[in-house]
Design an enzyme around this catalytic site. Sequence first.
Site, PDB file in Angstrom:
ATOM      1  N   HIS A 106       0.850  -1.201   0.000  1.00 23.03           N
ATOM      2  CA  HIS A 106       0.000   0.000   0.000  1.00 23.03           C
ATOM      3  C   HIS A 106       0.886   1.253   0.000  1.00 23.03           C
ATOM      4  O   HIS A 106       1.950   1.263   0.619  1.00 23.03           O
ATOM      5  CB  HIS A 106      -0.925   0.001   1.222  1.00 23.03           C
ATOM      6  CG  HIS A 106      -1.966   1.067   1.152  1.00 23.03           C
ATOM      7  ND1 HIS A 106      -1.717   2.362   1.538  1.00 23.03           N
ATOM      8  CD2 HIS A 106      -3.243   1.038   0.695  1.00 23.03           C
ATOM      9  CE1 HIS A 106      -2.806   3.088   1.327  1.00 23.03           C
ATOM     10  NE2 HIS A 106      -3.747   2.308   0.822  1.00 23.03           N
TER      11      HIS A 106
ATOM     12  N   GLU B 265      -3.850   1.974  -7.566  1.00 23.56           N
ATOM     13  CA  GLU B 265      -4.224   3.129  -6.742  1.00 23.56           C
ATOM     14  C   GLU B 265      -3.248   4.267  -7.005  1.00 23.56           C
ATOM     15  O   GLU B 265      -2.163   4.296  -6.414  1.00 23.56           O
ATOM     16  CB  GLU B 265      -4.122   2.777  -5.256  1.00 23.56           C
ATOM     17  CG  GLU B 265      -5.102   1.770  -4.759  1.00 23.56           C
ATOM     18  CD  GLU B 265      -5.350   1.946  -3.261  1.00 23.56           C
ATOM     19  OE1 GLU B 265      -6.499   2.168  -2.877  1.00 23.56           O
ATOM     20  OE2 GLU B 265      -4.384   1.883  -2.473  1.00 23.56           O
TER      21      GLU B 265
END
Length: 251
Positions: A96, A166
């Site tokens: 992430h 993302e």
Amino acid sequence: MQKKLIIGNWKMNPETPKEAKDLAKKYKLLAKKNTKIRLIALPPAIFLPILSGGRTGSQPAWGGQDAFFENYGAHTGSISPSMLKYSGAEYVLVGHSERRSAGETDQDINAKIKAVLKKGLTAIVCIGEKARDDHGEHLEEIKKQLELALVGINKHQFKNIVIAYEPVWAVGAGATSADTPENFLHNAIFIRKVLSGFVGDKARLVPVVYGGSVDKKNARGFLKEGEADGLLIGRASLRANHLAQILQAIK
Ligand code: PGA
């Protein structure tokens, strides 16, 4: 057709086990009502066994937000893939952007993905550029992240990989906006092209989901025009009514 993956990344929320249980209860209801999607919740690891009962195969499915690349040993503060597995996780988020910006390297991410896959868990691998430019240089950044993340992974293990695209500029409270479905579609095609270097034709079977400022207004567009295989949702996943509205919008 594979079910769309709707993944709630709770990040470092909520504060108490009670609040976590309350939110989990609402997820269970939403999962029951929305059987055409696969709802996945990624709570903080400390809440995972309380919420999952230590069991896999439930609705929603559960996962971790990160895992170390060893299963036990002298690694103070770390949590291993096997601990997550025996606490009810079926998925683990790896790479992430918030972990990358805390110092996680591409090599760490590669080792973590391998450790997660070895335990039979599915790795949700996050990639995304820091800034968008008009000359397509961000595509090079994505390509490099993907190639370094997936180096040395066996072809047969790709069935346990999900790619979460993302763009960093679209993630979290500081984001200016979400990406557009058109851009997502374009980038997802590029991502599949890079994946085909690893698994050939089977690249089309690897789910590519979108994340970054997903809300009830834009969710449907990413799945429909953007042809995303799912959504990775941060802020809006913490409010069950927001999540319910997203699920309603994509029905
Ligand atoms: P956001 O977070 O939906 O709050 O932008 C997405 C994520 O970090 O996965």
